[in-house]
Design a protein around this motif. Structure first.
Motif, PDB file in Angstrom:
ATOM      1  N   ARG A 190       1.166  -1.213  -0.097  1.00 38.93           N
ATOM      2  CA  ARG A 190      -0.005  -0.326   0.001  1.00 38.93           C
ATOM      3  C   ARG A 190       0.368   1.662   0.393  1.00 38.93           C
ATOM      4  O   ARG A 190       1.832   1.349   1.013  1.00 38.93           O
ATOM      5  CB  ARG A 190      -0.961   0.519   1.411  1.00 38.93           C
ATOM      6  CG  ARG A 190      -2.325  -0.886   1.034  1.00 38.93           C
ATOM      7  CD  ARG A 190      -3.259  -0.236   2.076  1.00 38.93           C
ATOM      8  NE  ARG A 190      -4.338  -1.370   1.928  1.00 38.93           N
ATOM      9  CZ  ARG A 190      -4.848  -2.494   3.385  1.00 38.93           C
ATOM     10  NH1 ARG A 190      -3.348  -2.189   4.037  1.00 38.93           N
ATOM     11  NH2 ARG A 190      -5.905  -3.147   3.058  1.00 38.93           N
ATOM     12  N   GLY A 191       0.273   2.354  -0.697  1.00 42.32           N
ATOM     13  CA  GLY A 191       1.139   3.828  -0.520  1.00 42.32           C
ATOM     14  C   GLY A 191       2.786   3.311  -1.883  1.00 42.32           C
ATOM     15  O   GLY A 191       3.140   4.542  -1.138  1.00 42.32           O
ATOM     16  N   VAL A 192       3.081   2.365  -1.593  1.00 39.72           N
ATOM     17  CA  VAL A 192       3.877   2.149  -2.521  1.00 39.72           C
ATOM     18  C   VAL A 192       4.628   3.215  -3.487  1.00 39.72           C
ATOM     19  O   VAL A 192       3.719   3.031  -4.377  1.00 39.72           O
ATOM     20  CB  VAL A 192       4.553   1.049  -2.614  1.00 39.72           C
ATOM     21  CG1 VAL A 192       5.583   0.650  -4.235  1.00 39.72           C
ATOM     22  CG2 VAL A 192       4.484  -0.180  -1.494  1.00 39.72           C
ATOM     23  N   ARG A 193       5.665   3.217  -3.914  1.00 39.09           N
ATOM     24  CA  ARG A 193       5.894   4.338  -5.363  1.00 39.09           C
ATOM     25  C   ARG A 193       7.459   4.170  -6.062  1.00 39.09           C
ATOM     26  O   ARG A 193       8.891   4.078  -5.003  1.00 39.09           O
ATOM     27  CB  ARG A 193       6.193   6.204  -4.746  1.00 39.09           C
ATOM     28  CG  ARG A 193       6.106   6.902  -6.036  1.00 39.09           C
ATOM     29  CD  ARG A 193       6.294   8.970  -5.967  1.00 39.09           C
ATOM     30  NE  ARG A 193       6.208   9.046  -6.732  1.00 39.09           N
ATOM     31  CZ  ARG A 193       5.054   9.923  -6.829  1.00 39.09           C
ATOM     32  NH1 ARG A 193       4.003   9.328  -6.865  1.00 39.09           N
ATOM     33  NH2 ARG A 193       4.743   9.858  -8.201  1.00 39.09           N
ATOM     34  N   VAL A 194       6.996   4.219  -6.585  1.00 38.85           N
ATOM     35  CA  VAL A 194       8.318   3.255  -7.545  1.00 38.85           C
ATOM     36  C   VAL A 194       9.199   4.360  -8.475  1.00 38.85           C
ATOM     37  O   VAL A 194       7.847   4.533  -9.592  1.00 38.85           O
ATOM     38  CB  VAL A 194       8.476   1.849  -8.285  1.00 38.85           C
ATOM     39  CG1 VAL A 194       9.420   1.451  -8.518  1.00 38.85           C
ATOM     40  CG2 VAL A 194       8.031   0.587  -7.386  1.00 38.85           C
ATOM     41  N   GLU A 195      10.237   4.870  -8.820  1.00 32.26           N
ATOM     42  CA  GLU A 195       9.919   5.825  -9.870  1.00 32.26           C
ATOM     43  C   GLU A 195      11.109   5.169 -11.215  1.00 32.26           C
ATOM     44  O   GLU A 195      10.265   5.721 -12.202  1.00 32.26           O
ATOM     45  CB  GLU A 195      11.057   7.086  -9.032  1.00 32.26           C
ATOM     46  CG  GLU A 195      10.283   7.537  -7.713  1.00 32.26           C
ATOM     47  CD  GLU A 195      10.896   9.240  -7.827  1.00 32.26           C
ATOM     48  OE1 GLU A 195      12.652   9.367  -8.338  1.00 32.26           O
ATOM     49  OE2 GLU A 195      10.813   9.678  -6.162  1.00 32.26           O
ATOM     50  N   GLY A 196      11.004   4.450 -10.917  1.00 31.23           N
ATOM     51  CA  GLY A 196      11.806   3.613 -11.746  1.00 31.23           C
ATOM     52  C   GLY A 196      10.949   2.541 -12.261  1.00 31.23           C
ATOM     53  O   GLY A 196       9.534   2.145 -12.494  1.00 31.23           O
ATOM     54  N   THR A 197      10.936   1.093 -12.906  1.00 31.99           N
ATOM     55  CA  THR A 197      10.195  -0.168 -13.272  1.00 31.99           C
ATOM     56  C   THR A 197      10.631  -1.023 -12.101  1.00 31.99           C
ATOM     57  O   THR A 197      11.645  -2.033 -11.082  1.00 31.99           O
ATOM     58  CB  THR A 197      11.536  -1.647 -14.337  1.00 31.99           C
ATOM     59  OG1 THR A 197      10.917  -0.112 -15.828  1.00 31.99           O
ATOM     60  CG2 THR A 197      10.271  -1.768 -14.510  1.00 31.99           C
ATOM     61  N   ALA A 198       8.998  -2.069 -12.113  1.00 33.14           N
ATOM     62  CA  ALA A 198       8.692  -2.289 -10.638  1.00 33.14           C
ATOM     63  C   ALA A 198       8.875  -4.608 -11.420  1.00 33.14           C
ATOM     64  O   ALA A 198       8.078  -4.479 -12.020  1.00 33.14           O
ATOM     65  CB  ALA A 198       7.763  -2.040  -9.563  1.00 33.14           C
ATOM     66  N   HIS A 199      10.225  -4.407 -11.065  1.00 36.87           N
ATOM     67  CA  HIS A 199      10.144  -6.362 -11.926  1.00 36.87           C
ATOM     68  C   HIS A 199       9.873  -7.400 -10.750  1.00 36.87           C
ATOM     69  O   HIS A 199      10.263  -7.527  -9.994  1.00 36.87           O
ATOM     70  CB  HIS A 199      11.418  -6.449 -12.442  1.00 36.87           C
ATOM     71  CG  HIS A 199      11.849  -5.647 -13.541  1.00 36.87           C
ATOM     72  ND1 HIS A 199      12.004  -5.882 -14.380  1.00 36.87           N
ATOM     73  CD2 HIS A 199      12.795  -4.679 -12.961  1.00 36.87           C
ATOM     74  CE1 HIS A 199      12.666  -5.179 -15.407  1.00 36.87           C
ATOM     75  NE2 HIS A 199      12.569  -4.091 -14.861  1.00 36.87           N
ATOM     76  N   PHE A 200       8.696  -8.198 -11.475  1.00 36.59           N
ATOM     77  CA  PHE A 200       7.805  -9.270 -10.107  1.00 36.59           C
ATOM     78  C   PHE A 200       8.171 -10.268 -11.188  1.00 36.59           C
ATOM     79  O   PHE A 200       6.861 -11.427 -10.766  1.00 36.59           O
ATOM     80  CB  PHE A 200       6.760  -8.713  -9.762  1.00 36.59           C
ATOM     81  CG  PHE A 200       7.007  -7.351  -9.083  1.00 36.59           C
ATOM     82  CD1 PHE A 200       6.722  -8.115  -7.244  1.00 36.59           C
ATOM     83  CD2 PHE A 200       6.412  -6.535  -9.089  1.00 36.59           C
ATOM     84  CE1 PHE A 200       6.751  -7.211  -6.842  1.00 36.59           C
ATOM     85  CE2 PHE A 200       6.454  -5.706  -8.391  1.00 36.59           C
ATOM     86  CZ  PHE A 200       6.881  -6.121  -6.782  1.00 36.59           C
TER      87      PHE A 200
END
Length: 483
Positions: free
Chosen positions: A112-122
Motif C-alpha cells: 500500500r502506498g508504495v512509489r516506484v519511480e523506475g520499473t518494478a520487476h515481478f
C-alpha cells in the motif's frame, strides 16, 4: 543517534549470514547494503531505513515478518529470488530507481502506498496471497510476466505507466483496478475469471484464458476520456466476457472464439466508416479498416480513404474478406439476441459488404486461374450483391430504394412517351409518369391503356421491378422504425 551508529558496517553482517532478529529500523546505509543470500530466522525490521546505494537482498530468505514500511531506496533494490515465508510490508516505501523482485516467492506482501519511480520487476514471482497494491504508484512499467497469484482477489486501485501480465496466472477470480497507459494480458490465465477496470488503458487480451465470467470496463463511465481501449481479443474465448463503456475502435476481433456470445453493454463504441458522398455512416470493426486500407488492388482513392491512422503498434491485416465477414456475422447474432436493432443493422451491412468484396476477389482469383465456370458464378453473385447494395443498401437504406424506384418510374415514363403508345394516342410525359406510377405500385390501377409491343414489355418490367423496390423501401423503413 550519531552518524557512525546509523551506518551499516560491512563486517557486522556479511552476505549469506544467518541473522536471528535484525533490527535496522531507521538505519542509514551510505554504501551498498549487501544482504544477498542472508537467512533471517526471526523478524527483519528495516522500517524507515534509507539505502543511498544499491540494496542487495537477492536470494535472501525471510522466515519471519519482514518490515520495510517507509523505507527509502535511492539505488536499485534487488530482491531477485528472495523468499518471504512470513508477511512482508513495504507500506509507504519509496524506490527512486528500479525494484527487482524477479522470481521472488512471497507469502503475503503489503505494498500500500508504495512509489516506484523506475520499473518494478515481478517477473516469475509467486504470490501465495495478495499482494495489496492499494494506492501504489509505479511511474515506469509494472512487470508481472509469468507471475503466479494463488489467492489474489483484488489488485488495486493502483497507478502504473504500463502493466505487463503476459503469461501470468490467477487461480482465483480477481478484480484488477488500475490507471495506466497500457495493459498487456497476452496469454494470461484467469482460471476463475477477471474484472478488469483499466482506466485510460490500451488493453491487449490476445489468447487470454478466461475460466469464468469476466468483465472489461471502467469504474467511472462518465469519464469518457479514460475509457479503456481494447486493442485485441484474438484467440480469446469471449463467450464469458462482458465489455462495458470501452472503446473498440482498433480492436482486432478476427479469430475470437464465441464472439456471438460476448456481451457489449453501456456505450461501447466501434470505429465509424470513413465519410463518403450519399453513404450513411455505420459502425465498423477495425479488421475491415485494415483489410480495405491495405488492399493492393483497390482504387487509390479508396485505399487513401480507408488507410488506418497511425497506431501505437502496426498490426497485420486479415487474410481474407471471409474472415471479417465471420466477425460481422457473430456480432450481428449477438446484437439480435440482445435486441439491439441498431447494432444488428450496422453489422449486417458490414457482413454483406465483406461478402460482396469477397466474391469480387474470388472472381479475380478464378479469372487468373482461367476457371471460367467458377469465375462466372462468382461474378454473377457479386453483380447480384452489387445491385442489392445499389438499390437499397442491403435492405437497410430506405432513401436508396425510393430513389431507385423514382429513377425506374422516370425512365419508364420516358420510354412510354417515346415508343410505348400507338400513334393516335395523345399522351403527355406527365400522363406517362402517372401511368408508370400506377403500374409500378400495382395498387392504383386505372383504365387500361393501349400500348405498343414495346410499351407492353416496358409495363411488364415495371410491374416486376416496382413492387420489389417498394418492398425493399418498406423493409428499410420498418428496420429504421424498429430501431
Amino acid at each position: 543517534m550519531p552518524s557512525e551508529d546509523r551506518r551499516f558496517v560491512s563486517d557486522v553482517v556479511r552476505a549469506g549470514d544467518t541473522i536471528p532478529d535484525a533490527d535496522f529500523r531507521e538505519r542509514v546505509f551510505e554504501g551498498q547494503a549487501d544482504f544477498s543470500g542472508c537467512v533471517f530466522t526471526g523478524t527483519a525490521d528495516f522500517a524507515g531505513a534509507v539505502f543511498h546505494d544499491k540494496a542487495d537482498f537477492a536470494g535472501a530468505v525471510f522466515h519471519g515478518r519482514a518490515d520495510f514500511a517507509g523505507a527509502v531506496f535511492h539505488g536499485k533494490a534487488d530482491f531477485a529470488g528472495a523468499v518471504f515465508e512470513g508477511r512482508v510490508f513495504f507500506t509507504g516505501a519509496r524506490f527512486a530507481a528500479d525494484a527487482d523482485f524477479y522470481q521472488a516467492t512471497v507469502a503475503f506482501a503489503n505494498l500500500r502506498g508504495v512509489r516506484v519511480e523506475g520499473t518494478a520487476h515481478f517477473n516469475g514471482a509467486a504470490f501465495a496471497d495478495g499482494p495489496l497494491l492499494e494506492d501504489a504508484v509505479v511511474e515506469g512499467r509494472l512487470m508481472l510476466h509469468r507471475a503466479t497469484f494463488e489467492n489474489a482477489s483484488v489488485l488495486g486501485p493502483f497507478t502504473a505507466g504500463s502493466v505487463d501480465l503476459t503469461h501470468a496466472s490467477f487461480h482465483r477470480r480477481v478484480r484488477i483496478d488500475v490507471r495506466t497507459g497500457e495493459v498487456n494480458c497476452e496469454r494470461t490465465r484467469y482460471l476463475s475469471g477477471v474484472r478488469l477496470l483499466a482506466h485510460g488503458a490500451r488493453v491487449h487480451f490476445t489468447d487470454a484464458e478466461l475460466g469464468g465470467a469476466s468483465f472489461i470496463g471502467t469504474q467511472d463511465p462518465d469519464d469518457r476520456d479514460h475509457w479503456p481501449e481494447i486493442m485485441s481479443l484474438t484467440g480469446t474465448d469471449a463467450g464469458v466476457l462482458t465489455v462495458s463503456y470501452a472503446r473498440l475502435w482498433r480492436c482486432r476481433l478476427a479469430g475470437v472464439h464465441n464472439l456471438d456470445r460476448m456481451r457489449i453493454e453501456g456505450y461501447s463504441t466501434f470505429d465509424i466508416a470513413p465519410p463518403r458522398v450519399f453513404t450513411a455512416r455505420r459502425s465498423i470493426v477495425w479488421d475491415e479498416h485494415l483489410l480495405r486500407g491495405t488492399w493492393a488492388s483497390a482504387p487509390r482513392l479508396g485505399r487513401r480513404r480507408w488507410e488506418p491512422p497511425a497506431g501505437p503498434a502496426p498490426v497485420a491485416a486479415p487474410e481474407s474478406a471471409a474472415e471479417v465477414e465471420q466477425v460481422y456475422r457473430a456480432l450481428r447474432r449477438g446484437c439480435v439476441e440482445a435486441k439491439d436493432e441498431i447494432g444488428a443493422g450496422d453489422f449486417y451491412y458490414g457482413e454483406m459488404e465483406m461478402r460482396r468484396l469477397g466474391q469480387f476477389l474470388l472472381a479475380r482469383s478464378r479469372r487468373r486461374d482461367r476457371w471460367w465456370p467458377g469465375w462466372l458464378a462468382a461474378r454473377g453473385e457479386h453483380l447480384l450483391l452489387w445491385l442489392y447494395w445499389m438499390v437499397s443498401g442491403y435492405g437497410l437504406r430506405a432513401s436508396r430504394a425510393f430513389a431507385a424506384m423514382g429513377v425506374v418510374i422516370a425512365l419508364a415514363a420516358a420510354a412510354f412517351a417515346v415508343w410505348g403508345y400507338p400513334p393516335d394516342a395523345q399522351m403527355t410525359y406527365s400522363d406517362s409518369v402517372r401511368f408508370s406510377l400506377r403500374a409500378a405500385t400495382s395498387l392504383l390501377r386505372g383504365p387500361e391503356q393501349d400500348l405498343t409491343p414495346a410499351g407492353e414489355w416496358t409495363e411488364l418490367v415495371l410491374r416486376f421491378t416496382g413492387p420489389v423496390l417498394f418492398g425493399l423501401a418498406l423493409l428499410a423503413v420498418r428496420g429504421r422504425v424498429r430501431r
